[in-house]
Scaffold this active site. Sequence first.
Site, PDB file in Angstrom:
ATOM      1  N   HIS A  42      -7.998  -2.236   3.950  1.00 21.19           N
ATOM      2  CA  HIS A  42      -8.832  -1.477   4.993  1.00 21.19           C
ATOM      3  C   HIS A  42     -10.292  -1.607   4.522  1.00 21.19           C
ATOM      4  O   HIS A  42     -11.059  -0.664   4.871  1.00 21.19           O
ATOM      5  CB  HIS A  42      -8.318  -0.155   4.960  1.00 21.19           C
ATOM      6  CG  HIS A  42      -6.844   0.108   5.736  1.00 21.19           C
ATOM      7  ND1 HIS A  42      -6.713   0.046   7.116  1.00 21.19           N
ATOM      8  CD2 HIS A  42      -5.766  -0.154   5.282  1.00 21.19           C
ATOM      9  CE1 HIS A  42      -5.573   0.271   7.484  1.00 21.19           C
ATOM     10  NE2 HIS A  42      -4.768   0.195   6.346  1.00 21.19           N
ATOM     11  N   THR A  43     -10.766  -2.519   3.726  1.00 21.51           N
ATOM     12  CA  THR A  43     -12.194  -2.520   3.410  1.00 21.51           C
ATOM     13  C   THR A  43     -12.764  -3.377   4.272  1.00 21.51           C
ATOM     14  O   THR A  43     -14.157  -3.593   4.370  1.00 21.51           O
ATOM     15  CB  THR A  43     -12.168  -2.905   1.960  1.00 21.51           C
ATOM     16  OG1 THR A  43     -11.385  -4.186   1.735  1.00 21.51           O
ATOM     17  CG2 THR A  43     -12.015  -1.689   1.004  1.00 21.51           C
ATOM     18  N   LEU A 133       2.086  -9.466   6.436  1.00 22.55           N
ATOM     19  CA  LEU A 133       1.698 -10.930   5.724  1.00 22.55           C
ATOM     20  C   LEU A 133       0.713 -11.808   6.577  1.00 22.55           C
ATOM     21  O   LEU A 133       0.486 -12.852   6.224  1.00 22.55           O
ATOM     22  CB  LEU A 133       2.852 -11.527   5.064  1.00 22.55           C
ATOM     23  CG  LEU A 133       3.814 -10.924   4.170  1.00 22.55           C
ATOM     24  CD1 LEU A 133       4.886 -11.476   3.824  1.00 22.55           C
ATOM     25  CD2 LEU A 133       3.013 -10.327   2.827  1.00 22.55           C
ATOM     26  N   SER A 135       1.067 -12.920   9.981  1.00 22.93           N
ATOM     27  CA  SER A 135       1.730 -14.017  10.841  1.00 22.93           C
ATOM     28  C   SER A 135       1.008 -14.251  11.868  1.00 22.93           C
ATOM     29  O   SER A 135       0.672 -15.292  12.401  1.00 22.93           O
ATOM     30  CB  SER A 135       3.304 -13.385  11.112  1.00 22.93           C
ATOM     31  OG  SER A 135       3.107 -12.258  12.129  1.00 22.93           O
ATOM     32  N   ASP A 180      -7.684 -11.303   7.310  1.00 20.43           N
ATOM     33  CA  ASP A 180      -6.486 -11.985   7.501  1.00 20.43           C
ATOM     34  C   ASP A 180      -6.947 -13.623   7.925  1.00 20.43           C
ATOM     35  O   ASP A 180      -6.300 -14.427   7.306  1.00 20.43           O
ATOM     36  CB  ASP A 180      -5.673 -11.454   8.593  1.00 20.43           C
ATOM     37  CG  ASP A 180      -4.768 -10.104   8.198  1.00 20.43           C
ATOM     38  OD1 ASP A 180      -5.227  -9.951   7.013  1.00 20.43           O
ATOM     39  OD2 ASP A 180      -4.453  -9.426   8.959  1.00 20.43           O
ATOM     40  N   TYR A 232      -3.639   2.852  13.339  1.00 22.68           N
ATOM     41  CA  TYR A 232      -4.567   1.732  12.804  1.00 22.68           C
ATOM     42  C   TYR A 232      -6.008   2.031  13.340  1.00 22.68           C
ATOM     43  O   TYR A 232      -6.873   1.964  12.767  1.00 22.68           O
ATOM     44  CB  TYR A 232      -4.074   0.244  13.025  1.00 22.68           C
ATOM     45  CG  TYR A 232      -4.854  -0.585  12.224  1.00 22.68           C
ATOM     46  CD1 TYR A 232      -4.384  -1.178  10.854  1.00 22.68           C
ATOM     47  CD2 TYR A 232      -6.140  -1.287  12.580  1.00 22.68           C
ATOM     48  CE1 TYR A 232      -5.407  -2.154  10.279  1.00 22.68           C
ATOM     49  CE2 TYR A 232      -6.914  -2.072  11.825  1.00 22.68           C
ATOM     50  CZ  TYR A 232      -6.320  -2.552  10.588  1.00 22.68           C
ATOM     51  OH  TYR A 232      -7.224  -3.405  10.115  1.00 22.68           O
TER      52      TYR A 232
END
Length: 388
Positions: A42-43, A133, A135, A180, A232
């Site tokens: 969350h950075t 992860l 996707s 990501d 989120y």
Amino acid sequence: MNTGAEPAERPTSALESYREVYGTAPDGSWAAPGRVNIIGEHTDYNNGYVLPIALPHVATCAVGVTDADVVRVASLQKPGEVVSVELARLADNDVAGWARYLLGVVHEYRQRGHPIGGLDLLLDGAVPVGAGLSSSAAIECSIAVAARDLFGLKVSDDDLISIAVAAENDYVGAPTGRLDQSASMLCTAGCALFLDVGTGERAQVPFDLAAAGLALLVIDTNTPHRLVAGEYAQRRKQCEQAAAALGVASLREIADVAALEPLDGVLLQRARHVVSENARVLEVVDLLRSDQDPRTIGPNLTASHASLRDDFAVSTIQLDTAVETALEAGAFGARMVGGGFGGSAIALVDTDRTHATVDAVLRRFAAADFIAPRTFVAIPSAGARRLT
């Protein structure tokens, strides 16, 4: 337990199935990996620091250019389902779910003026879905690289990351940061990617745990998270509110938790996590670069989990149980990874304690009547690339 060393690419499967789905051969196949973040959660959307590795688990896409003004997408995980959208309707359609990630990348290319024409896409996803992860980023980056190569576009890796992020943020509606997609595009085998999201500066940091007799165990709790849900987005908004209250553009500008004194309540908690997490990333990078025993990063991993659990409130009982059990079994550090609200945890363990740690977690989950977790050892792997 999957060791993580088994080949995760399945280009032959995608290539063979492409002809069955579309009646012709593709022009090639491309792969992009999922990721696991060693530390720095969350950075990214706070312009801070992250330290991910790419996984051997990839999304593979076989792609062919067509003369039709249509994008067709199919997936080996959704047999018999082909989604077709006219190029002119990419900006205005009601397609949802997995197909939207692929369409979003094509749409974003066209929005930026790139001459992307008709495409047939066949996806084969080997990154566990909903496990934290990444996707979705793997899917986006595999398509982004394929379109660049097939249409001979002069776009940089940073451009590709921007296109993939926009597809996820604006087209799919998940308000994630750049972690990501950056990991999926930029990671190299055997290294962790140290990325300063605020400046774009990055460096490859050697991450050879096996040489030190260590393994990074991933524990997928089988409790899928959904980042398009409101929690989120709420965390991101709270961080923005905290930064505004402190008079800074982003929490990245705050280097010491002592400077958070003007805040209180929830905003203080959210900001304290981000500021302390940035400091933990920097410390872990310094430890890895100093050739110290990698076991020394363990306390920072555990502190990260406590911060995510208590200050950021994104953990779950399953994630807490996985972390606590791994530590009790001898892990040097453990924490949840990803956006939270489900997904996976990681544990830094001695290689010869990997199976014992997995067994302990399985027993604890069974005793708590949780769904059995899936586990594997993460191997730092390569980023997005052409396969055939």
